[in-house]
Design an enzyme around this catalytic site. Structure first.
Site, PDB file in Angstrom:
ATOM      1  N   CYS A 113       0.804  -1.453   0.420  1.00 15.85           N
ATOM      2  CA  CYS A 113       0.229   0.169  -0.026  1.00 15.85           C
ATOM      3  C   CYS A 113       0.773   1.596  -0.035  1.00 15.85           C
ATOM      4  O   CYS A 113       0.608   2.535  -0.663  1.00 15.85           O
ATOM      5  CB  CYS A 113      -0.990  -0.027   1.210  1.00 15.85           C
ATOM      6  N   HIS A 252      -2.917   6.765   3.163  1.00 12.44           N
ATOM      7  CA  HIS A 252      -3.451   5.486   2.791  1.00 12.44           C
ATOM      8  C   HIS A 252      -5.278   5.630   3.344  1.00 12.44           C
ATOM      9  O   HIS A 252      -5.007   5.861   4.327  1.00 12.44           O
ATOM     10  CB  HIS A 252      -2.550   4.645   2.563  1.00 12.44           C
ATOM     11  N   ASN A 282     -10.795   0.239   1.336  1.00 17.82           N
ATOM     12  CA  ASN A 282      -8.888  -0.045   1.327  1.00 17.82           C
ATOM     13  C   ASN A 282      -8.581  -0.596  -0.366  1.00 17.82           C
ATOM     14  O   ASN A 282      -8.318  -2.087  -0.710  1.00 17.82           O
ATOM     15  CB  ASN A 282      -8.925  -0.400   1.750  1.00 17.82           C
TER      16      ASN A 282
END
Length: 325
Positions: A113, A252, A282
Site C-alpha cells: 500500500c 493511505h 481500502n
C-alpha cells in the site's frame, strides 16, 4: 539538476459497487459494525474479466491527458501492484502496449500500500539524475479478487481502483523531500501466498485459497499509526516545513480509525486531511493517487499548494513525501 513535478493525475474506479447491505447478505456482519470499525460504506468491485492492467491503463490514459502529453512522450512506466495479471510479463509492459507508450521502459514493483508514494520517490530520482524526462507512476489493484469473502474481519475492507500521475522534469518546485523505510520483521502481518507452500498460513484462511489476503489487524494498526505520523514529520523536517505550510495531507485509506489516530498523532485538524475510504474502501497503493486526483478535480488543492503523501503497507513498508503542486 532538474526538479521533478507532478503535471497530470488520473484515476479509474470500476462501476460495480458492494455496499454494506450486500456485505450483510454474504457474511455475518452489519452496517453499524463495519462503519464503526472501518468507516467504509461502499467499495468498488472489478468485473470477472476486468484485471489490474485494464484499470491501470484507464488511469494512465487519464493522467497523460491531464498532463497535456501523449503516450509517446512517456520515458518510463512504474507500476505498483500486489495483484498482477501475470507473474511475468509485468503489468507495466502490458499497460505500455495498451496505451501505446512505445518509447517507455516499463516495470512493476511491490511496496504494497506504500507503492504509489514509493513510485513518486523513484520517479523523482530518475528525473533528477537526468535519466528520464517524463515518468508515469501507476498504482492499480483488484484486491477483491484476492479477498476471502468468508473472512468477516477482512472482506469488508477491500475494493478495486487505479490511480496514476505523470511526473516531469521542470525548473519549478515539485518533490521537495521524502522519507521511506521498511520493517521486515513484520512481514507476516499482511500476507498473500504465491508459490510458497505453508500449511499454517493456508489453515488460517477460511476459504482455503492461499492467494487471499490475511491480516493481523491490531498489529498492523499499531505499526501504521506511528509509521505514517513519524514518516510525515521526517519528510517535513527535511523540506524545512511545518504542517502550517501544508494545504492537505493525503494518507493511505486503510481504515478510518488508523487515519484518525495518525492525524491525532500528527497534531493537525481534520480539514487538512482528505478521506475517500467511505466511498471506495481500502484499494491498496491506489488509495493515494485516487484521493489526489479527486482533490485536484474538486479544487480542494491547486497549483502551488504544498501537500504530504503518506502511506504504509505490507512488508512492512512506509513512505512519505512533501510535494509542491
Amino acid at each position: 539538476m532538474a526538479n521533478s513535478k507532478i503535471i497530470g493525475v488520473g484515476s479509474y474506479l470500476p462501476e460495480k459497487v458492494y455496499d454494506n447491505a450486500y456485505m450483510e447478505s454474504i457474511v455475518d456482519t452489519n452496517d453499524e459494525w463495519i462503519t464503526r470499525r472501518t468507516g467504509i460504506k461502499e467499495r468498488r468491485v472489478s468485473e470477472a474479466d476486468e484485471y489490474t492492467t485494464d484499470i491501470a491503463a484507464k488511469a494512465a490514459e487519464a493522467a497523460i491527458k491531464d498532463a497535456g502529453l501523449t503516450a509517446e512522450d512517456i520515458d518510463l512506466i512504474l507500476l505498483a501492484t500486489v495483484t498482477p495479471d501475470y507473474f511475468t510479463p509485468s503489468c507495466a509492459c502490458v499497460v505500455q502496449d495498451k496505451i501505446g507508450a512505445v518509447n517507455a521502459m516499463a516495470m512493476d514493483y511491490n511496496a504494497a500500500c506504500s507503492g504509489f508514494v514509493v513510485g513518486v520517490i523513484m520517479a523523482d530520482q530518475f528525473i533528477k539524475t537526468g535519466a528520464y524526462k517524463n515518468v508515469l507512476v501507476i498504482a492499480a489493484d483488484v484486491l477483491t479478487k484476492a479477498t476471502d469473502y468468508k473472512d468477516r474481519a477482512t472482506c469488508v475492507l477491500f475494493g478495486d481502483a487505479a490511480g496514476a500521475a505523470v511526473m516531469s522534469a521542470t525548473d519549478e518546485p515539485g518533490v521537495m523531500s521524502f522519507d521511506m523505510g521498511a520493517d521486515g520483521s513484520g512481514h507476516a502481518m499482511i500476507t498473500s501466498l504465491a508459490f510458497k507452500d505453508d500449511s499454517e498460513e493456508l489453515e488460517k484462511r477460511i476459504s482455503g485459497r492461499k492467494e487471499t489476503i490475511l491480516m493481523s489487524g491490531q498489529a498492523v494498526m499499531k505499526f501504521a499509526v506511528k509509521a505514517m505520523a513519524d514518516s510525515s514529520q521526517r519528510a517535513l523536517d527535511k523540506a524545512g516545513l511545518t504542517y502550517d505550510d501544508i494545504a492537505l495531507v493525503i494518507p493511505h485509506q486503510a481504515n478510518y480509525r488508523i487515519v484518525e489516530s495518525a492525524v491525532k498523532r500528527m497534531g493537525i485538524t481534520d480539514d487538512k486531511v482528505i478521506l475517500t475510504i467511505e466511498k471506495y474502501g481500502n484499494t491498496s497503493a491506489s488509495c493515494i493517487p485516487v484521493a489526489l486526483d479527486e482533490a485536484v478535480k474538486t479544487g480542494r488543492i491547486k497549483k502551488g499548494d504544498k501537500i504530504i503523501l503518506v502511506g504504509f503497507g505490507g512488508g512492512l513498508t512506509y513512505a512519505a513525501c512533501a510535494i509542491q503542486l
